[in-house]
Design an enzyme around this catalytic site. Structure first.
Site, PDB file in Angstrom:
ATOM      1  N   ASN B  75       0.840  -1.193   0.000  1.00 22.49           N
ATOM      2  CA  ASN B  75       0.000   0.000   0.000  1.00 22.49           C
ATOM      3  C   ASN B  75       0.873   1.239   0.000  1.00 22.49           C
ATOM      4  OD1 ASN B  75      -1.881   1.981   0.656  1.00 22.49           O
ATOM      5  ND2 ASN B  75      -2.006   1.358   2.806  1.00 22.49           N
ATOM      6  N   ASN B 134       0.882   6.961  15.297  1.00 22.94           N
ATOM      7  CA  ASN B 134       1.354   6.262  14.091  1.00 22.94           C
ATOM      8  C   ASN B 134       2.826   6.577  13.877  1.00 22.94           C
ATOM      9  OD1 ASN B 134       1.994   5.363  11.562  1.00 22.94           O
ATOM     10  ND2 ASN B 134       0.045   5.955  10.624  1.00 22.94           N
ATOM     11  N   PHE B 135       3.681   5.711  14.410  1.00 25.66           N
ATOM     12  CA  PHE B 135       5.121   5.828  14.210  1.00 25.66           C
ATOM     13  C   PHE B 135       5.587   4.775  13.224  1.00 25.66           C
ATOM     14  CE2 PHE B 135       5.670   7.330  18.895  1.00 25.66           C
ATOM     15  CZ  PHE B 135       5.165   8.571  18.560  1.00 25.66           C
ATOM     16  N   CYS B 137       4.148   4.154   9.586  1.00 26.36           N
ATOM     17  CA  CYS B 137       3.993   4.111   8.141  1.00 26.36           C
ATOM     18  C   CYS B 137       5.326   4.277   7.436  1.00 26.36           C
ATOM     19  CB  CYS B 137       3.010   5.188   7.688  1.00 26.36           C
ATOM     20  SG  CYS B 137       1.334   4.569   7.708  1.00 26.36           S
ATOM     21  N   ASN B 202       3.219  -2.380  12.257  1.00 24.93           N
ATOM     22  CA  ASN B 202       2.796  -1.590  11.118  1.00 24.93           C
ATOM     23  C   ASN B 202       3.326  -2.296   9.871  1.00 24.93           C
ATOM     24  OD1 ASN B 202       2.137   0.602   9.310  1.00 24.93           O
ATOM     25  ND2 ASN B 202       2.088   1.927  11.113  1.00 24.93           N
ATOM     26  N   THR B 203       3.150  -1.691   8.722  1.00 25.86           N
ATOM     27  CA  THR B 203       3.521  -2.385   7.483  1.00 25.86           C
ATOM     28  C   THR B 203       5.029  -2.380   7.256  1.00 25.86           C
ATOM     29  OG1 THR B 203       3.110  -0.356   6.274  1.00 25.86           O
ATOM     30  CG2 THR B 203       1.329  -1.973   6.342  1.00 25.86           C
ATOM     31  N   CYS B 345       0.152 -43.125   2.709  1.00 26.21           N
ATOM     32  CA  CYS B 345       1.063 -42.599   1.682  1.00 26.21           C
ATOM     33  C   CYS B 345       0.428 -42.703   0.296  1.00 26.21           C
ATOM     34  CB  CYS B 345       2.368 -43.389   1.722  1.00 26.21           C
ATOM     35  SG  CYS B 345       3.521 -42.915   0.416  1.00 26.21           S
ATOM     36  N   CYS B 384      14.237 -33.129  11.367  1.00 22.45           N
ATOM     37  CA  CYS B 384      14.141 -31.715  10.953  1.00 22.45           C
ATOM     38  C   CYS B 384      12.723 -31.295  10.610  1.00 22.45           C
ATOM     39  CB  CYS B 384      15.079 -31.445   9.778  1.00 22.45           C
ATOM     40  SG  CYS B 384      14.496 -32.066   8.185  1.00 22.45           S
ATOM     41  N   CYS B 387      10.211 -33.395   5.805  1.00 22.95           N
ATOM     42  CA  CYS B 387       9.364 -34.366   5.104  1.00 22.95           C
ATOM     43  C   CYS B 387       7.904 -34.225   5.508  1.00 22.95           C
ATOM     44  CB  CYS B 387       9.850 -35.794   5.355  1.00 22.95           C
ATOM     45  SG  CYS B 387       9.961 -36.224   7.112  1.00 22.95           S
TER      46      CYS B 387
END
Lengths: 448, 424
Positions: B75, B134-135, B137, B202-203, B345, B384, B387
């Protein structure tokens, strides 16, 4: 065929006919193709590939659709199967790649590989591009007999390998059964000829039409004039019922009728009976029955002497006939052609049963079906005469040509493939594979 | 039935689902529609000083994934482009008509005390429940010294938060930018400034696509593009981590958190709440499907809470944050091995090729009576999970714990660790 009682052309309006012979399944649009492609798991050692007679790397071509690499996708397909476009339309995928698809095991809903293949190959063919190039001229000249799938496949690959090819075709058009034998709604819009043009656009291939083996040319003559020969002839004769009255007005060979139908642009000139009986259990029988219905026949009854699982038409095809209004009767064999004043009025059948040893016997009970037209679709046979002349006599067994794994016949330098060979499966896709394999074998043979 | 109502820093909300400060909360008509649909609250789209900003045409770009639209959204729209008076009048009316819903007003003015004092006084008159600073954007406003340009400097965050606390009695929420290296620095600054809560994320700075035909980023404005703010389902993992980091940071002193970042359904919301959030804020999912999605969010969360026996939000809030730890605290003696359920499977071979090509060569590919067969080699399996992750069949591959009888031992205690603490 004459205009006799109960048989008439134009039962439906031109618009209705045109709609009835439109594409059986609409093509996927790009968005549908992307979503369908994203259903593919990109299997390792993919079962679908193993099930494809031409060995197309299916997960790879599907992934390329997903990424928008349509050209790459089409080239993957066509490199293994130059008639990938036709096969995408006519392959019985439900018993080949799509049956093997792991999603069939998982949820009975395979990735629609055939539709995706069509999406990719249509894209390339619509561009009018020939993606392959010919290798440097070898100076060799190969004769191909028959411009059906096997012959065209062999011709294309031989030309790619740098050889000159002359294809001898008995009919006026190339394409074989794709042009003359398959239901019109499976390959509408002159697709078969577009595909032929696409194949020939590679160059290096001349086609001589109206040249029939045994009439205008001979195997020994071709062998004499060329460095090698590929024989891709089809099945020239139709089996008969062995009943009295098969020559009566109203009794037809399904293959002849379909060939005529395929050559009719509007279908308005095709006479069809109100009541139609089709005898047989293969794809030709299904194609005939459905097309009769779509031409406007009121009642179409397909009669087969054994059960549904014994039919060579797939379950999917049988179902397709049924949703098109065809009545399928199993376990009945024709016993008599009924007629009046030399015109067919119906057919009498005897019920059958299969015993413990698998033998089919009549039960003695009978029934009759009214019919103005009876179509025979009980199989075709290879006519071996032209390939068994003394100067070049191919080994023939069980009525078909014997070949080895490389499609070499018993006579050095002569190869064969398609429906005419022993073990042939009557499928476009296997014919294409035969032609491709033979082309490579011929190439090796010529290198000595 | 579970009680979804919540008291967030004194702001009462009938459910924890708020619409984030964004295009869906720019106008009375949108907010009323949201309340009619059942949203618990809104953070009104950021107000600034008059004259209002001017927005460009062509504002959003998206990542589509396998045919699914808007897995991520980008945006370049700025703060509200409507006059301050219009917004304040609408906020006043909406709060009066919807007293049971939470209305928080997002603010962004230049980084000086006076503008903040002035705008806070105006907002207080509306009856709004709180303000969100708003810190965050990352686009456009930051070039003018606001938005993430403030949020990226902890000292400024602390300073502005302190001004706001000084000049208003309304609750003050500081919205944090993820475009920093360690979100705890700005969260701690908000705590020092006296903020009542933080909201995040925020974004994220992003270029979402390049149009390869015109060789420009999307969204494209007359052949050019600028980086924008990335949001939507794709950012959820980043947001969860940042929330967890703040929730478990002693210096953040359990500051209340309103969670934001890719929340699309009740399950996403429950995950944020389990990490300590008291409310959650939604934007992209609403922009994709409309406000009706809140119905599933409310009933889904309620049904899940019932199934677990949680009666209120606080019953499960933060339960997962205690299980987020540092790597060096993980149990080195814990051992799992993959187990393939051969009956489930479907023979796709993905487990084999993933392990063979990219992991530990611990799954063999063979044939048994012609059928594909994949088998785990326990000695090679390091547990891990790859799979099990690639397997397209639910519950076909499970990771089974090996009972090795060994006690808990973390990396600091592990004799294989050359830097282990001498405490052992």
């Amino acid at each position: 065929m004459g205009d006799i009682a109960g048989i008439a052309a134009g039962r439906l309006s031109a618009d209705e006919l045109s709609e009835n012979f439109e594409d059986m399944y609409p093509p996927l649009d790009p968005r549908q193709a992307h979503i369908e492609a994203s259903r593919c798991y990109f299997c390792y050692d993919a079962p679908c590939m193993e099930a494809c007679p031409t060995g197309i790397d299916i997960p790879n071509f599907i992934r390329k659709i997903q990424t928008g690499n349509y050209r790459g996708s089409a080239v993957d397909i066509l490199n293994e199967n130059i008639m990938g476009g036709a096969c995408a339309r006519v392959c019985p995928t439900e018993i080949l790649c799509e049956e093997a698809c792991v999603r069939t095991a998982q949820e009975s809903k395979p990735v629609t590989i055939g539709k995706l293949q069509r999406f990719a190959t249509d894209w390339l063919m619509d561009k009018g591009e020939q993606p392959f190039e010919r290798a440097a001229e070898t100076g060799k000249h190969i004769a191909v007999v028959g411009a059906g799938p096997a012959g065209l496949s062999a011709a294309h690959r031989l030309s790619m390998l740098g050889h000159q090819v002359t294809v001898y075709e008995a009919k006026e058009k190339a394409g074989g059964l794709n042009e003359y034998g398959i239901a019109a709604y499976k390959v509408p819009h002159n697709f078969a000829q577009e595909e032929v043009d696409f194949i020939l656009s590679l160059g290096g291939i001349a086609v001589e039409y109206g040249k029939a083996l045994g009439r205008d040319i001979s195997l020994s003559g071709l062998k004499e004039d060329h460095d090698a020969v590929f024989f891709g002839g089809g099945l020239g004769a139709v089996r008969s019922l062995g009943l009295e009255g098969e020559v009566l007005q109203g009794v037809y060979n399904a293959v002849d009728y379909i060939a005529q139908l395929r050559q009719s642009e509007t279908k308005t000139d095709l006479a069809i009976g109100r009541k139609v009986v089709v005898i047989g259990g293969g794809n030709t029988a299904i194609d005939m029955a459905v097309q009769a219905k779509r031409l406007g026949a009121e009642d179409v009854t397909l009669v087969y002497r054994r059960g549904p699982e014994a039919m060579s038409a797939t379950h999917h095809e049988q179902e397709y006939a049924q949703i098109n209004g065809v009545t399928i009767k199993h376990y009945a064999k024709p016993s008599k052609i009924l007629s009046s004043d030399g015109v067919v009025t119906g057919m009498a059948f005897e019920y059958t049963a299969v015993d413990a040893d698998g033998r089919m016997n009549g039960t003695g009970e009978t029934f009759t079906v009214q019919a103005n037209m009876i179509f025979k679709a009980i199989g075709q046979v290879f006519v071996p005469d032209p390939v068994t002349e003394s100067a070049a006599c191919l080994d023939v067994r069980e009525g078909r040509i014997v070949v080895d794994d490389t499609k070499a016949t018993s006579v050095p330098g002569i190869y064969a493939g398609g429906d005419c060979i022993l073990g042939g499966e009557d499928l476009t896709v296997t014919a294409v594979q035969d032609g491709k394999l033979a082309a490579h074998a011929i190439d090796e043979y010529l290198k000595g | 039935m579970a009680d979804l109502s919540y008291d967030f820093i004194g702001i009462k909300t009938p459910n924890p689902f708020w619409l984030a400060s964004a295009p869906p909360t720019d106008k009375e008509i949108n907010v009323v529609r949201a309340f009619e649909a059942g949203w618990g609250g809104v953070v009104w789209k950021t107000l600034g000083e008059d004259p209002p900003v001017v927005n460009v045409s062509s504002r959003y770009g998206a990542i589509n994934y396998n045919g699914q639209r808007m897995a991520g959204l980008n945006n370049i729209e700025l703060i509200t482009d409507r006059p301050l008076d219009v917004n304040l009048e609408e906020i006043t009316r909406v709060k009066k008509n919807w007293p049971d819903r939470a209305i928080i007003v997002s603010l962004m003015v230049p980084c000086e005390e006076e503008p903040w004092r002035k705008i806070l006084a105006r907002v207080a008159e509306t009856g709004a429940d709180g303000v969100e600073l708003n810190f965050g954007c990352p686009h456009g406003m930051s070039e003018r010294g606001m938005g993430s340009a403030v949020g990226q400097v902890p000292e400024y965050v602390e300073m502005v938060a302190a001004w706001c606390k000084k000049h208003t009695d309304m609750s003050v929420i500081v919205k944090l930018t993820p475009n920093i290296t360690d979100v705890r620095m700005s969260a701690r600054a908000a705590v020092r400034g006296g903020a009542d809560a933080v909201s995040l994320i925020n974004t994220i700075n992003s270029i979402v696509n390049i149009d390869l035909d015109i060789m420009a980023p999307t969204p494209t404005v007359d052949g050019k593009g600028a980086h924008g703010g990335y949001c939507g389902p794709a950012v959820k993992p980043i947001a969860l981590n940042m929330v967890a980091e703040i929730a478990r940071d002693p210096e953040c002193q359990n500051i209340p958190i309103s969670g934001i970042g890719g929340i699309s359904n009740w399950r996403d919301a429950a995950e944020f709440i389990s990490l300590g959030c008291g409310t959650v804020q939604v934007c992209t999912a609403a922009m994709h499907h409309g406000f009706k999605i809140v119905d599933d969010m409310k009933t889904g969360l309620s049904n899940w809470m019932d199934s677990k026996g949680y009666k209120s939000i606080d019953d499960f809030r933060g339960l997962a944050s205690g299980n987020v730890t540092d790597w060096n605290q993980l149990n080195m003696n814990y051992d799992v091995k993959a187990l393939i359920d051969q009956d489930k499977c479907i023979k796709c071979g993905l487990c084999h090729i993933a392990c063979e090509d990219t992991s530990h060569q611990a799954i063999t590919a063979g044939r048994v009576k012609g059928d594909r067969h994949y088998e785990v080699v326990d000695q090679e399996c390091v547990g891990c999970n790859l799979c099990a992750l690639v397997c397209p069949v639910d519950e076909c591959i499970s990771m089974v714990q090996v009972d090795n009888g060994k006690p808990y031992m973390n990396w600091n205690q592990d004799p294989r660790n050359p830097h282990r603490s001498a405490a052992e």
